[in-house]
Design an enzyme around this catalytic site. Structure first.
Site, PDB file in Angstrom:
ATOM      1  N   ARG A  23      -2.898 -11.772   3.891  1.00  0.00           N
ATOM      2  CA  ARG A  23      -4.209 -11.385   3.370  1.00  0.00           C
ATOM      3  C   ARG A  23      -4.361 -11.929   1.963  1.00  0.00           C
ATOM      4  NH1 ARG A  23      -7.606  -7.905   4.695  1.00  0.00           N
ATOM      5  NH2 ARG A  23      -8.870  -9.736   4.314  1.00  0.00           N
ATOM      6  N   TYR A  48       0.836  -1.201   0.000  1.00  0.00           N
ATOM      7  CA  TYR A  48       0.000   0.000   0.000  1.00  0.00           C
ATOM      8  C   TYR A  48       0.867   1.245   0.000  1.00  0.00           C
ATOM      9  CZ  TYR A  48      -4.247  -2.606   1.257  1.00  0.00           C
ATOM     10  OH  TYR A  48      -5.315  -3.445   1.265  1.00  0.00           O
ATOM     11  N   TYR A  68      -0.623 -10.085   0.633  1.00  0.00           N
ATOM     12  CA  TYR A  68       0.469  -9.525   1.424  1.00  0.00           C
ATOM     13  C   TYR A  68       0.474 -10.118   2.833  1.00  0.00           C
ATOM     14  CZ  TYR A  68      -3.204  -6.215   2.998  1.00  0.00           C
ATOM     15  OH  TYR A  68      -4.343  -5.639   3.479  1.00  0.00           O
ATOM     16  N   HIS A  77      -7.396  -8.710  -2.277  1.00  0.00           N
ATOM     17  CA  HIS A  77      -8.695  -8.107  -1.944  1.00  0.00           C
ATOM     18  C   HIS A  77      -8.708  -6.637  -2.309  1.00  0.00           C
ATOM     19  CE1 HIS A  77      -6.178  -7.215   1.548  1.00  0.00           C
ATOM     20  NE2 HIS A  77      -6.918  -6.143   1.682  1.00  0.00           N
ATOM     21  N   HIS A  98     -10.764  -3.170  -0.971  1.00  0.00           N
ATOM     22  CA  HIS A  98     -11.652  -2.595   0.047  1.00  0.00           C
ATOM     23  C   HIS A  98     -12.724  -1.750  -0.642  1.00  0.00           C
ATOM     24  CE1 HIS A  98      -8.945  -3.515   3.505  1.00  0.00           C
ATOM     25  NE2 HIS A  98      -8.005  -3.426   2.580  1.00  0.00           N
TER      26      HIS A  98
HETATM   27 FE   LIG Z   1      -6.103  -4.480   2.697  1.00  0.00          FE
END
Ligand SMILES: [Fe+2]
Lengths: 199, 242
Positions: B157, B108, B147, B160, B162
């Site tokens: 995770r 991110y 990640y 995905h 959000h």
């Molecule tokens: Fe996330």
């Protein structure tokens, strides 16, 4: 067998996670230049009617630690108790604000106008309040609560009246700290736990 | 039925448990006392509205919106599309949908993300759009990478995206996540597992949609979202008991 009800089910929530700022307030998060500015920077424009107020607070987890990563949304009526979009609403009140806990101190600030009392169904009247929605890492479904004010008459509010343990009413009431300034702390869990809402 | 009708009560049993020990942060961030339940009021039945005029031309294109069209993000090009509906199955038109995600390497663009997968200089990771009159929305983006995250010693995770959705009432406000069909990490993820009912979790898994994919360009995934509905009755405007 019976007829089917034909009612769908709401999509399940998932936590907003630690990076919710990227999606909701990207400029604040340092992702600059995608949008001209973040959404919901202020719930009022200049010349909104009513008393300008500032509410400062923190949100504490179950250990008493002020969370640095929470994001909040607020929704409120104008000074006459009319919601944006309803007939006669103050055009200078958008009513919606997004704000985040400070990444160093955990403190949040909401600058707005004091809303008026709101009429509900069947003659109900709600004392002036601001609706709050809270998301963060570790919060699996957004938490709803309300900010009321300690310098208003909250004695007949139908929502506050539903709180059985009277000392808990206090958790929804902002305390005046000065001229137009209030303190409102949120406790997620444990002693002094804030009343969260399902409505 | 009007926009002032009461909201259908939230069916908490389809939502995640607020307290879920395998997702460690939830242990201290979940209320321990019951929520205060009552019928919705105007404060929940009204909500902010946003106009299509606030959108920039690239807002729903995460492949090019960070560079403002000057260069493309790295990754598998995908189109994510679907409809926003309410519990009565009716489209929710003109409502804001925002998304955010990691880049193709699972990183991110955020000060708190210290994973050593590199940032993509042409990927910001946010996008937004407003549904059309039929409740449709679509995004162009790249498939986010899985990640690792600090929870148990080796938690990852699944891929995905959000999602943040408004509806037309503050009480409809929802944040969720979209997963991808066939990702083996879904079954291992404690955040996905906060949704206890597997058939409900399946509703967060977007199927590959070849019919809406485009050859030599992008794959499509379909993701429909259901928001709370409003009770349908003609009795609401009468005094209580009449
Ligand atoms: Fe996330």
């Amino acid at each position: 067998m019976t007829q089917p009800l034909d009612i769908m089910v709401e999509t399940p929530s998932q936590t907003a996670g630690p990076y919710v700022h990227i999606g909701c307030i990207p400029t604040f998060a340092g992702v600059e230049g995608v949008y001209p500015e973040d959404l919901g920077l202020s719930p009022i424009e200049d010349d909104a009617q009513g008393e300008v107020i500032t509410i400062v607070g923190s949100i504490y987890d179950g250990t008493g630690w002020a969370m640095r990563d929470a994001m909040f949304e607020s929704w409120q009526a104008d000074a006459a108790g009319v919601y944006p979009g309803q007939d006669g609403a103050d055009p200078k009140v958008t009513g919606f604000c997004r704000f985040a806990a400070d990444k160093d101190t955990g403190e949040f600030t909401l600058r707005t106008i004091k809303p008026g009392s709101v009429k509900g169904r069947n003659g109900q009247v709600f004392a002036p309040h601001i609706s709050i929605w809270i998301v963060a890492r570790g919060i699996n479904i957004g938490l709803n609560t309300r900010i009321y004010f300690d310098d208003e008459d909250n004695s007949a509010d139908p929502l506050l009246a539903r709180i059985e343990q009277r000392p808990r009413v206090d958790t929804l009431i902002a305390k005046k700290t000065g001229d137009g300034t209030y303190r409102f702390d949120i406790r997620l869990q444990g002693e002094g736990e804030t009343v969260f809402l399902d409505l | 039925m009007t926009d002032t009708a009461a909201l259908m009560p939230r069916r908490r049993e389809v939502h995640p448990d607020p307290y879920y020990t395998d997702y460690k942060t939830s242990i201290t961030r979940s209320p321990s006392l019951p929520l205060l339940s009552m019928e919705s009021t105007p404060s929940e039945e009204t909500g902010p509205r946003f106009g299509h005029n606030m959108l920039g031309a690239l807002d729903n294109n995460l492949i090019s919106n960070y560079s403002q069209g000057k260069a493309l993000a790295v990754g598998e090009r995908i189109r994510v599309h679907g409809r926003v509906l309410d519990e009565l199955g009716r489209p929710v038109p003109h409502t804001l949908v925002e998304i955010w995600q990691a880049n193709a390497g699972g990183r991110y663009r955020h000060i708190k993300d210290t994973y050593f997968a590199p940032l993509d200089p042409n990927f910001g990771g946010c996008g937004r759009t407003i549904t059309d009159e039929n409740g449709h929305y679509e995004f162009m983006t790249i498939r986010p990478g899985a990640y690792p995250w600090p929870n148990r010693a080796n938690d990852w995770r699944p891929m995905h995206i959000h999602f943040s959705i408004f509806g037309h009432a503050f009480g409809q406000r929802l944040i969720s996540q979209m997963y991808f069909q066939g990702d083996p990490l879904i079954d291992l993820c404690p955040i996905a597992a906060t949704v206890r009912d597997r058939s409900q979790l399946d509703r967060l898994v977007a199927p590959l949609d070849m019919q809406n994919s485009r050859g030599m360009d992008y794959l499509a995934y379909k993701f429909d979202i259901v928001l709370r509905g409003r009770r349908q009755t003609m009795f609401e405007n009468k005094p209580e008991g009449m």
